[in-house]
Write an enzyme that holds these catalytic residues in place. Structure first.
Site, PDB file in Angstrom:
ATOM      1  N   ASP A  84       0.839  -1.208   0.000  1.00  0.00           N
ATOM      2  CA  ASP A  84       0.000   0.000   0.000  1.00  0.00           C
ATOM      3  C   ASP A  84       0.866   1.247   0.000  1.00  0.00           C
ATOM      4  OD1 ASP A  84       0.770  -0.556   2.728  1.00  0.00           O
ATOM      5  OD2 ASP A  84      -0.719   0.912   3.399  1.00  0.00           O
ATOM      6  N   GLU A 179      -0.032  -1.273   5.568  1.00  0.00           N
ATOM      7  CA  GLU A 179       0.981  -0.873   6.561  1.00  0.00           C
ATOM      8  C   GLU A 179       0.799   0.581   6.956  1.00  0.00           C
ATOM      9  OE1 GLU A 179       4.785   0.696   8.162  1.00  0.00           O
ATOM     10  OE2 GLU A 179       3.674   1.387   6.425  1.00  0.00           O
TER      11      GLU A 179
HETATM   12 ZN   LIG Z   1       6.625   2.230   4.368  1.00  0.00          ZN
END
Ligand SMILES: [Zn+2]
Length: 412
Positions: A84, A179
């Site tokens: 992401d 994340e």
């Molecule tokens: Zn990162």
């Protein structure tokens, strides 16, 4: 300076960054955005194609794969990167631009003529004259965080699979979603990974081997006022926005904010304020390197909420604080071997290792807390989460060599 990995890394980075895979904190689904699945499915297909084993895409949106051991008796190591990109800036329509053999001149952007990436302002960039520098076009972030990490792990995996003569133990690679919104590590990930220790490829400058992160909590403050038509509001209306603003104004501003702290100092950061006269909400993150410092910041926030609540008994102010992640040093300091191995791999590649505390967290912070020691290794990415984000292909190549070296040294 040129390496056999440069063209592959550049090609992967350009291809991966062009895919929009931004995460979304407000979404309840897993992964938080369906667009991340496009990246994940692509990586699954590419891992299959390069001959990796046990290639899976889990229900929680992680791609896992195995590079079989070429020698016996070595520990199993994991290498992770997140697919992401940050919700902090536009990530749709990334048009990566490669400045091959960059001559040191100001880098300008077709989609933002006022923007300039200048070596004069950035000494780290100034040292990269001659490198192949990749930027976005001015309208978006680049997403080198963490597509540089993805490209490095994929390139190292492809190389190790193609060179079974390199002795190494079993290697697990993992690509995680979400994340950036702190949801990259599912409770099943440690068992599914099945490693002795792991590394995230999610640090910045060449040589960085990080094993200290913030300890982090997140708070949501909900203010409920009393709503009524403003024409007949005298003595009745309680405006939630005024109270929310009062909380923000009462919190420390000249100290203990991100913009006034550095190094080992923690902060309280109000990053979102929404609402109406009837109901308002503040979203706040609390950060500190130590447990007691973090607890003190939570206590201060609660105290501010209570103080403001006491000024208006007809309002309701609720402050909910949730743990996000903890400083991975608490666990890693008990066994520094994974950190020392990464530092030794850097040195073997002629790179001076640097270990500074991260003013943030990684998937490794959560993984370490859950029993998988996971320090963070450099990728080269710079000026992340904004339109000036850039990375040097040669820095990524240095990281790729460190990963390969690490796998080899762990087997000795
Ligand atoms: Zn990162």
């Amino acid at each position: 300076m040129r390496t056999e990995f440069d063209r592959e890394l550049e090609e992967r980075l350009v291809r991966y960054t062009a895919i929009d895979s931004q995460s979304d904190e407000k979404s309840d689904s897993t992964p938080s955005t369906a667009i991340q699945l496009e990246m994940l499915r692509l990586l699954r297909a590419e891992l299959d194609e390069m001959g990796a084993e046990e290639v899976t895409l889990t229900d929680y949106g992680a791609v896992l794969a195995t590079i079989p051991a070429t020698t016996v008796g070595a520990p199993t190591i994991g290498f992770l990167a997140h697919v992401d990109t940050a919700p902090a800036y536009n990530a749709t329509g990334v048009k990566p631009r490669v400045h091959r053999g960059w001559d040191g001149a100001d880098i300008r952007y077709p989609d933002a003529p006022e923007l300039v990436l200048s070596a004069a302002a950035l000494p780290y960039l100034a040292a990269k004259v001659g490198h192949d520098i990749v930027t976005a076009s001015g309208a978006t972030l680049l997403g080198a965080d963490d597509k540089a990490g993805v490209a490095i792990v994929m390139t190292a995996a492809r190389h190790l699979l193609a060179h079974p003569e390199i002795p190494h133990g079993k290697i697990r690679v993992a690509f995680t979603p979400d994340e950036e919104i702190g949801r990259g590590v599912d409770k099943l990930l440690p068992a599914d990974l099945g490693v002795d220790f792991a590394y995230t490829l999610d640090a910045a400058r060449v040589g960085e081997v990080e094993y200290e992160s913030f300890s982090a909590d997140a708070a949501v403050v909900k203010v409920t006022g009393v709503s009524i038509h403003p024409g007949t509001a005298k003595g009745v209306l309680v405006n939630a926005l005024h109270l929310a603003a009062k909380i923000v104004a009462t919190l420390p501003q000249a100290t203990m904010t991100p913009e006034t702290t550095e190094g080992r100092e923690g902060f309280i950061h109000v990053y979102e304020m929404t609402g109406t006269a009837a109901e308002a909400e503040l979203r706040i993150i609390l950060r500190d390197f130590e447990r007691d410092g973090l607890a003190a910041k939570g206590a201060l926030l609660r105290q501010v909420c209570e103080t403001v609540a006491a000024t208006e008994p007809r309002a309701r102010i609720a402050c909910e604080i949730k743990a996000q992640y903890r400083n991975m040093r608490y666990w890693l300091e008990n066994d520094m071997r994974p950190v020392e191995l990464a530092r030794a791999a850097c040195e073997a590649e002629g790179i001076e290792p640097v270990s500074k505390p991260i003013r943030g967290g990684t998937d490794g912070s959560r993984l370490t807390e859950m029993g998988v020691p996971t320090p963070n290794v450099f990728t080269g990415m710079q000026e992340i989460h904004g339109p000036l984000e850039w990375v040097s292909v040669q820095d990524m190549a240095a990281a790729t060599k460190v990963v390969i070296r690490l796998a080899e040294m762990a087997a000795k």
